[in-house]
Design a protein around this motif. Structure first.
Motif, PDB file in Angstrom:
ATOM      1  N   VAL A 159      52.502  -0.381  34.389  1.00 48.05           N
ATOM      2  CA  VAL A 159      51.629  -0.878  35.457  1.00 48.05           C
ATOM      3  C   VAL A 159      50.386   0.006  35.575  1.00 48.05           C
ATOM      4  CG1 VAL A 159      51.478  -1.390  37.921  1.00 48.05           C
ATOM      5  CG2 VAL A 159      53.601  -1.881  36.668  1.00 48.05           C
ATOM      6  N   LYS A 210      47.465  -0.662  37.422  1.00 44.17           N
ATOM      7  CA  LYS A 210      46.567  -0.913  38.573  1.00 44.17           C
ATOM      8  C   LYS A 210      45.933   0.391  39.072  1.00 44.17           C
ATOM      9  CE  LYS A 210      50.352  -0.817  41.927  1.00 44.17           C
ATOM     10  NZ  LYS A 210      51.465  -1.587  42.482  1.00 44.17           N
ATOM     11  N   ASN A 213      48.138  -6.089  39.318  1.00 43.27           N
ATOM     12  CA  ASN A 213      48.524  -6.902  40.465  1.00 43.27           C
ATOM     13  C   ASN A 213      47.356  -7.590  41.164  1.00 43.27           C
ATOM     14  OD1 ASN A 213      47.431  -4.666  41.697  1.00 43.27           O
ATOM     15  ND2 ASN A 213      48.909  -4.654  43.384  1.00 43.27           N
ATOM     16  N   ILE A 267      51.592  -9.120  37.833  1.00 45.57           N
ATOM     17  CA  ILE A 267      52.811  -8.775  38.588  1.00 45.57           C
ATOM     18  C   ILE A 267      52.655  -8.941  40.091  1.00 45.57           C
ATOM     19  CG2 ILE A 267      53.581  -7.175  36.777  1.00 45.57           C
ATOM     20  CD1 ILE A 267      52.668  -4.874  38.637  1.00 45.57           C
ATOM     21  N   MET A 319      62.153 -12.551  39.366  1.00 46.36           N
ATOM     22  CA  MET A 319      61.549 -11.255  39.676  1.00 46.36           C
ATOM     23  C   MET A 319      61.799 -10.945  41.143  1.00 46.36           C
ATOM     24  SD  MET A 319      58.536 -10.017  41.318  1.00 46.36           S
ATOM     25  CE  MET A 319      57.202  -8.854  41.063  1.00 46.36           C
ATOM     26  N   MET A 370      61.451  -7.542  44.355  1.00 46.70           N
ATOM     27  CA  MET A 370      61.180  -6.158  44.771  1.00 46.70           C
ATOM     28  C   MET A 370      62.143  -5.787  45.885  1.00 46.70           C
ATOM     29  SD  MET A 370      57.046  -6.300  44.864  1.00 46.70           S
ATOM     30  CE  MET A 370      56.677  -4.553  45.047  1.00 46.70           C
ATOM     31  N   MET A 386      61.003  -0.339  39.794  1.00 50.54           N
ATOM     32  CA  MET A 386      59.725   0.348  39.709  1.00 50.54           C
ATOM     33  C   MET A 386      60.034   1.843  39.534  1.00 50.54           C
ATOM     34  SD  MET A 386      57.902  -2.022  42.678  1.00 50.54           S
ATOM     35  CE  MET A 386      57.181  -0.658  43.485  1.00 50.54           C
ATOM     36  N   SER A 387      59.007   2.685  39.636  1.00 50.40           N
ATOM     37  CA  SER A 387      59.242   4.112  39.373  1.00 50.40           C
ATOM     38  C   SER A 387      60.388   4.691  40.212  1.00 50.40           C
ATOM     39  CB  SER A 387      57.962   4.917  39.632  1.00 50.40           C
ATOM     40  OG  SER A 387      56.995   4.598  38.660  1.00 50.40           O
ATOM     41  N   ARG A 446      59.069  -2.565  35.741  1.00 53.48           N
ATOM     42  CA  ARG A 446      57.616  -2.455  35.932  1.00 53.48           C
ATOM     43  C   ARG A 446      57.314  -1.055  36.465  1.00 53.48           C
ATOM     44  NH1 ARG A 446      59.557  -6.533  39.153  1.00 53.48           N
ATOM     45  NH2 ARG A 446      58.896  -5.221  40.889  1.00 53.48           N
ATOM     46  N   ILE A 447      56.764  -0.218  35.581  1.00 51.55           N
ATOM     47  CA  ILE A 447      56.619   1.204  35.925  1.00 51.55           C
ATOM     48  C   ILE A 447      55.154   1.644  35.890  1.00 51.55           C
ATOM     49  CG2 ILE A 447      57.351   3.553  35.323  1.00 51.55           C
ATOM     50  CD1 ILE A 447      59.726   1.786  36.038  1.00 51.55           C
ATOM     51  N   GLY A 448      54.678   2.194  36.995  1.00 49.93           N
ATOM     52  CA  GLY A 448      53.311   2.696  37.066  1.00 49.93           C
ATOM     53  C   GLY A 448      53.243   4.205  37.155  1.00 49.93           C
ATOM     54  N   SER A 449      53.522   4.740  38.326  1.00 49.48           N
ATOM     55  CA  SER A 449      53.238   6.157  38.592  1.00 49.48           C
ATOM     56  C   SER A 449      54.005   7.129  37.695  1.00 49.48           C
ATOM     57  CB  SER A 449      53.447   6.481  40.077  1.00 49.48           C
ATOM     58  OG  SER A 449      54.564   5.831  40.583  1.00 49.48           O
ATOM     59  N   ARG A 501      48.996   7.149  42.237  1.00 51.05           N
ATOM     60  CA  ARG A 501      47.747   6.471  42.602  1.00 51.05           C
ATOM     61  C   ARG A 501      47.280   6.991  43.955  1.00 51.05           C
ATOM     62  NH1 ARG A 501      51.260   2.596  40.703  1.00 51.05           N
ATOM     63  NH2 ARG A 501      52.026   2.292  42.804  1.00 51.05           N
TER      64      ARG A 501
HETATM   65  C1  LIG Z   1      52.551  -1.174  41.672  1.00 54.08           C
HETATM   66  C2  LIG Z   1      53.665  -2.064  41.275  1.00 54.08           C
HETATM   67  C3  LIG Z   1      54.706  -1.598  40.450  1.00 54.08           C
HETATM   68  C4  LIG Z   1      54.800  -0.173  39.916  1.00 54.08           C
HETATM   69  O1  LIG Z   1      54.940   0.735  40.942  1.00 54.08           O
HETATM   70  P1  LIG Z   1      55.267   2.299  40.639  1.00 54.08           P
HETATM   71  O2  LIG Z   1      55.999   2.719  41.857  1.00 54.08           O
HETATM   72  O3  LIG Z   1      53.964   2.964  40.463  1.00 54.08           O
HETATM   73  O4  LIG Z   1      56.100   2.351  39.421  1.00 54.08           O
HETATM   74  C5  LIG Z   1      55.710  -2.491  40.106  1.00 54.08           C
HETATM   75  N1  LIG Z   1      55.705  -3.771  40.533  1.00 54.08           N
HETATM   76  C6  LIG Z   1      54.721  -4.255  41.330  1.00 54.08           C
HETATM   77  C7  LIG Z   1      54.788  -5.671  41.756  1.00 54.08           C
HETATM   78  C8  LIG Z   1      53.684  -3.423  41.731  1.00 54.08           C
HETATM   79  O5  LIG Z   1      52.710  -3.905  42.514  1.00 54.08           O
END
Ligand SMILES: *Cc1c(COP(=O)(O)O)cnc(C)c1O
Length: 221
Positions: free
Chosen positions: A23, A25, A46, A67, A151, A153, A195-196, A211-214, A220
């Motif tokens: 991810v 963003k 996103n 996402i 999907m 959250m 996620m993370s 779905r991994i960002g940080s 961020r």
């Molecule tokens: C930002 C986001 C993520 C990733 O989040 P992290 O905590 O940074 O891994 C995953 N899914 C969605 C829908 C997001 O908006």
């Protein structure tokens, strides 16, 4: 540690059959290129504007995933390149995607987003809403969308039991839909969750896409 090392370390610790959507963003193109040059090509955004800007300026063989929450009037901006839309949270949106997919002569892959968290703020269908449209002739007539799974959250909480039970619920929804609507459809196979902060629990509860960002690109602002 650099982004390349973050990816290497992370990928070593997840099963080979799980797909990682990195991810990106809020992160600049240089960060994405670093991952790309290390061989990584599946990225998620996103917001439509940011997604379009990045898609236009980065290499064409990147696989882009949407996402976030998607408004119907913005589908047209991503229809010709998007690989997977994770957040289909209404039948109206699915119909809008189908309409735009026809215009660009594509079949667009989608996941149905379910509301599994306690928070009201998170988007998503209820099981009943999904069943209602999946049963309809109107849905069966949509030829340019392919539903590939679900999907969700989880609630943002320290309480692992809450997170686990929500992921388990999504897995249950997936299995029920598979049995009732997609038994003969081998493309309905994905559970996008984790996620993370909660991906380990998601993997234990059957995630096929995380779905991994940080954890990969740093925090961020
Ligand atoms: C930002 C986001 C993520 C990733 O989040 P992290 O905590 O940074 O891994 C995953 N899914 C969605 C829908 C997001 O908006």
């Amino acid at each position: 540690m650099g982004i390349k090392e973050n990816f290497e370390k992370f990928l070593k610790n997840i099963p080979d059959n799980v797909k990682l959507v990195a991810v990106t963003k809020t992160k600049p193109n240089e960060n994405i290129l670093e991952a790309y040059k290390a061989g990584y090509k599946i990225f998620g955004e996103n917001k439509v504007q940011e997604l379009v800007d990045k898609q236009e300026s980065l290499p064409g063989d990147i696989e882009w995933h949407m996402i976030g929450h998607l408004q119907r009037n913005k589908v047209k901006y991503i229809a010709d390149f998007i690989t997977l839309i994770h957040g289909v949270d209404s039948f109206k949106l699915l119909k809008a995607i189908n309409k735009e997919a026809i215009k660009v002569n594509r079949i667009i892959s989608c996941l149905l987003q379910f509301h599994i968290a306690k928070e009201q703020s998170k988007f998503g269908l209820s099981y009943g809403e999904a069943v209602e449209f999946l049963d309809s002739e109107e849905y069966k007539a949509l030829k340019n969308v392919q539903i590939e799974g679900v999907m969700g959250m989880a609630t943002f909480t320290e309480d692992e039991n809450v997170v686990r039970s929500e992921f388990r619920e999504l897995n249950h929804i997936f299995n029920q839909l598979k049995q009732d609507f997609f038994q003969d459809d081998s493309r309905f196979k994905e559970i996008s969750m984790g996620m993370s902060g909660d991906y380990r629990i998601a993997l234990e509860e059957g995630a096929t896409i995380i779905r991994i960002g940080s954890l990969l690109f740093g925090h961020r602002n």
